[in-house]
Structure formats: structure tokens, C-alpha cells
Design a protein around this motif. Sequence first.
Motif, short mmCIF file in Angstrom:
data_model
loop_
_atom_site.label_atom_id
_atom_site.label_comp_id
_atom_site.label_asym_id
_atom_site.label_seq_id
_atom_site.Cartn_x
_atom_site.Cartn_y
_atom_site.Cartn_z
N UNK A 25 0.86 -1.18 0.00
CA UNK A 25 0.00 0.00 0.00
C UNK A 25 0.89 1.23 0.00
N UNK A 26 0.73 2.10 -1.01
CA UNK A 26 1.56 3.28 -1.15
C UNK A 26 0.68 4.51 -1.36
N UNK A 27 1.19 5.65 -0.91
CA UNK A 27 0.46 6.90 -1.16
C UNK A 27 0.56 7.30 -2.63
N UNK A 28 1.72 7.00 -3.24
CA UNK A 28 1.91 7.27 -4.67
C UNK A 28 2.71 6.13 -5.28
N UNK A 29 2.48 5.91 -6.58
CA UNK A 29 3.22 4.90 -7.34
C UNK A 29 3.85 5.60 -8.54
N UNK A 30 5.10 5.25 -8.83
CA UNK A 30 5.78 5.75 -10.02
C UNK A 30 6.16 4.56 -10.88
N UNK A 31 5.65 4.54 -12.11
CA UNK A 31 5.97 3.47 -13.06
C UNK A 31 7.24 3.84 -13.80
N UNK A 32 8.32 3.13 -13.50
CA UNK A 32 9.59 3.28 -14.22
C UNK A 32 9.97 1.92 -14.78
N UNK A 33 8.97 1.22 -15.30
CA UNK A 33 9.14 -0.17 -15.70
C UNK A 33 9.27 -0.35 -17.22
N UNK A 34 9.83 0.65 -17.90
CA UNK A 34 10.24 0.47 -19.27
C UNK A 34 9.18 0.71 -20.33
N UNK A 35 9.61 0.57 -21.58
CA UNK A 35 8.74 0.88 -22.71
C UNK A 35 7.53 -0.01 -22.83
N UNK A 36 7.61 -1.22 -22.26
CA UNK A 36 6.44 -2.12 -22.26
C UNK A 36 5.76 -2.10 -20.90
N UNK A 37 5.76 -0.96 -20.27
CA UNK A 37 5.28 -0.79 -18.91
C UNK A 37 3.94 -1.49 -18.62
N UNK A 51 2.41 -1.13 -15.81
CA UNK A 51 1.59 -0.15 -15.10
C UNK A 51 0.89 0.77 -16.08
N UNK A 52 1.61 1.27 -17.07
CA UNK A 52 0.98 2.16 -18.06
C UNK A 52 -0.17 1.47 -18.77
N UNK A 53 0.04 0.23 -19.15
CA UNK A 53 -1.01 -0.50 -19.85
C UNK A 53 -2.22 -0.73 -18.96
N UNK A 54 -1.97 -1.02 -17.69
CA UNK A 54 -3.08 -1.22 -16.76
C UNK A 54 -3.88 0.06 -16.57
N UNK A 55 -3.21 1.20 -16.66
CA UNK A 55 -3.89 2.48 -16.54
C UNK A 55 -4.68 2.83 -17.80
N UNK A 56 -4.37 2.15 -18.91
CA UNK A 56 -5.04 2.45 -20.17
C UNK A 56 -4.50 3.68 -20.86
N UNK A 57 -3.28 4.09 -20.50
CA UNK A 57 -2.67 5.26 -21.14
C UNK A 57 -1.97 4.81 -22.42
N UNK A 58 -2.34 5.44 -23.52
CA UNK A 58 -1.77 5.06 -24.81
C UNK A 58 -0.43 5.71 -25.07
N UNK A 59 0.25 5.22 -26.11
CA UNK A 59 1.52 5.78 -26.57
C UNK A 59 1.35 6.20 -28.03
N UNK A 60 1.68 7.43 -28.32
CA UNK A 60 1.59 7.95 -29.67
C UNK A 60 2.99 8.08 -30.24
N UNK A 61 3.24 7.50 -31.40
CA UNK A 61 4.58 7.57 -31.94
C UNK A 61 4.69 7.04 -33.34
#
Length: 465
Positions: free
Chosen positions: A152-164, A166-176
Motif C-alpha cells: 500500500x503506497x500513497x503514490x506509485x511511479x511506473x519506471x518499468x520500461x517501454x512495455x510498462x 503499469x501504463x497498460x493497466x492504466x489504459x494510457x496510450x503511446x503515440x509515436x
Amino acid sequence: MNTDVLVVGAGPTGLALGIDLARQGVDALVVEKADRLFPGSRGKGIQPRTMEVFDDLGVLDAIRAVGGDYPVGMIWQDGKRVAENQMFDPAEATEDSPYTAPWMVPQWRTQEVLFARLEELGGRVGFGREVVGFEQDDDGVTVRFSDGPDVRARYVVAADGGRSVVRRALGIGMTGETVDPNPLLVADVLISGLDRDNWHVFPPRGEGDGFLAICPLAGTDVFQAVAQFPEGTAVDLSLDGIREVVAARSHLAPESVTEVRWASDFRPRAALADSFRAGRVFLAGDAAHVHSPAGGQGLNTSVQDAYNLGWKLGAVLRAGAPISLLDTYEEERRPIAARMLGISTGVHRGEVRRGESTRQLNLGYRESSLTEETRTDPGPLRAGDRAPDGVLSGGRLFDAFRGPHWTLVAVDTEAPEVPGAVRVIRGEEQGSYRKGLYLVRPDGYVGWAGDSAAGLSEYAHRICF
């Protein structure tokens, strides 16, 4: 288990952030799904601005001890040396910019240095902790792992790389875009028959062939080999496969490659996350932006993400700063990442030279909501710019800036009373610093500047320090 900040990923981004949080007394845990630090050389260039960051984080001496200058490029043809190539436009060190050339350190060594510093500060890394999901609410984030208890954390920082994950679980897309459809091999190898004074480049021999570049990794007995292949090629990462490529594209015999320490293949691309934050979860490093390796911008931009976010999390969690301060992370870093992606792509395509644009010394935050320039004639150094080094009253400014505090630089101007946590430096006009007051942020950028103290207390109250 509870913590203030959970950092997902123990690469350069996650480790640098862990260091910044640890030195501020923030309870943070770095987790890594692998059972050890990344073993390859992938990001091997430390740019001048990142060297300044490492100076502040207390790791520059160690980084310099395990690295070296970039070698001169040597062009080969038919087994003969035919030309030399300077990989970077040269620049002389100055009083305000003591580091002007990139420093070569294989990524695995950079991570070892950062990891040792994190442990020295009492920080923690949990290896073998693969994130499989999380839920966030108004008070924090509960993170689940493939093995072991939730955190349990107050904040989480995803620094888990280009295939993150965490980012995918958040549903945040990548434009490129695809920078180059031709796949690349990168490998750390032991090789005989080449000197370690040059970066050896073997241009394509014919149509449809790719280049081969073999670079000695400073401070090691290893070379980094990079080879390009035609689109659609299945790259062979085995010892025999790498021997075949080296023998086909150079004058070296296959058996000159005696060992492969690490190897990977990829297709160069550039992509930017559509957002750097969702609630209490932030994206940093490759999880937020993916670069071509050309020009050495990916690792450096990533470390500076951590440097920007670290002091802001510390201010909110330890100094009572408003939570709105965290909104400025995306505001400041996403435009910088977009700019550096363009430079990386330009270097890859031969449109941009490695030099002033890749050193990252000219980046800043003039348009940020955290920036206030109150002078009518500010001169070249303005609020939002990187605070240069220099000598004031016999002391080096970078020594005064070092540490997670604000610094007020008073140049031929009376300094007002400030909170005890703000360091005050007084002196006469010199170099980049004209008469006036400069309030320097913990990450080394001028947040506020004025001819007098008018407006300074209001700025300080808004930031809450």
C-alpha cells in the motif's frame, strides 16, 4: 506493507528517483520483477546535464571512476582504416558549464553505482517482485504482485520500461512512429583483433547490407556491437549468429568473438505517452517516452524525469506543499520528452548532429506555472532556465545547490529573510548572474527571479516552503 512511494522498476530512472526520495527522508520502496539489475550496456552515454544531476545526487565521482571519454570513430573498408569520424561536436568546459562532453558508462555500471548510493542512503530494492495489478483510491494505491504481499503506497511511479505493465493497466496510450523499420542487434561481447582506442565502424558493403559498429566500453574489457539488418530479418542473438555477422561485415574471423555477455534486438521507434499521470500513479522514463538510441537521449531524459518528480513528491510528503505541485510534473516533463524524442529521431536519420542539442544543458521550464520572471530586463539567464555554475564569494555555486533544498542567490542585491531551509548565497555580478535575486529550485532550475525581493514571499507561499 505500507510505504509513501512505490517505484516500479530498478533501472536508472527508478534508482535515481529512489536516491532523491531517500535523501529527503521519504519512505520509498523500489521493486524490480527481475532477480537482479539489468546486465547490458544499452544506454551507455551520460550527457553533461545528467552529469550535473549525478553531482547533486552524490554519484558523479563514482560514475567518472567507472567510465571514460568517447573514443574517436574509425571507418574501415576492406580491412583498412580509411577515415576518422568525431562522433560529437566538441565544446570547451566553462565556469558555468563544467561538463560539456558525454561520458561513456555502460548502463549496467551506471545502475550498480546508483544502487550502491541508494543502499548507502538506506533505500531499498525488492527484486523478484513482478507487479500484476493495482487499485487506487482517494488515499493511496494498493499494488499486487505475482509473489509476496501487497504493498500500500500513497503514490506509485511506473519506471518499468517501454512495455510498462503499469501504463497498460492504466489504459494510457503511446503515440509515436517507427523511426527505422530495419531491426538492430546490440550485444556486449569479448572480441580480439581490434584496439580499444577507437569506435570501429564498418559501413554496408553492398545494397541490402547493414552496418556494423563495435565500440569499446570504457572501464571494461567488453565491446558493444551494434548491427543493422534488412526489414523483416529474424535476428540471431546466439554466439554463432553474432560471429557470423562480425565475420561477414568486417575483416575479423568468426572466432575473434569469444564470448557474448548480453544481447538484444529491437526496431528503433519513438513514442510518447498520452499522459504522464493518472491519479496517484505517475509515469517516468521509458514508461513515458521511448527513444531511438541514437544520440544517447533516452536514459538521460529518464533520469531527469526522476529528478523533476523526486523533489516535488518530497515537498508534498514531507514539507506540506500543496498536492497541486504534482500537477507540474507532466506540465514540465512531457514537452521536454517530446522535444528530445524529435532530437533522437533526427540524430538517427542523420538530420541532427550530436552536440549542443544533445547535451541537454539548454533545456528549461520558462513556460511552467512554477516559473516567475519579474525583471523588466532579465538578460540571458531567466527564470525557468537551468541555473549555471559559477563562483560567488569564493564558493562554487554547484556546491551550494547540492542537496534537496532551495537556494537564494543574491547578486549585488540585499537578500530578504527566508525560511531556514533555504540556503542563501551572496556575491557580486559574474558570468551568467547579473544584479538581482535568483531563487533556485532543488532540481537546479531558476524558479523565481527579480530585481528586488518584491513578490518573492508570495511565490514562496504558493510553493509552500
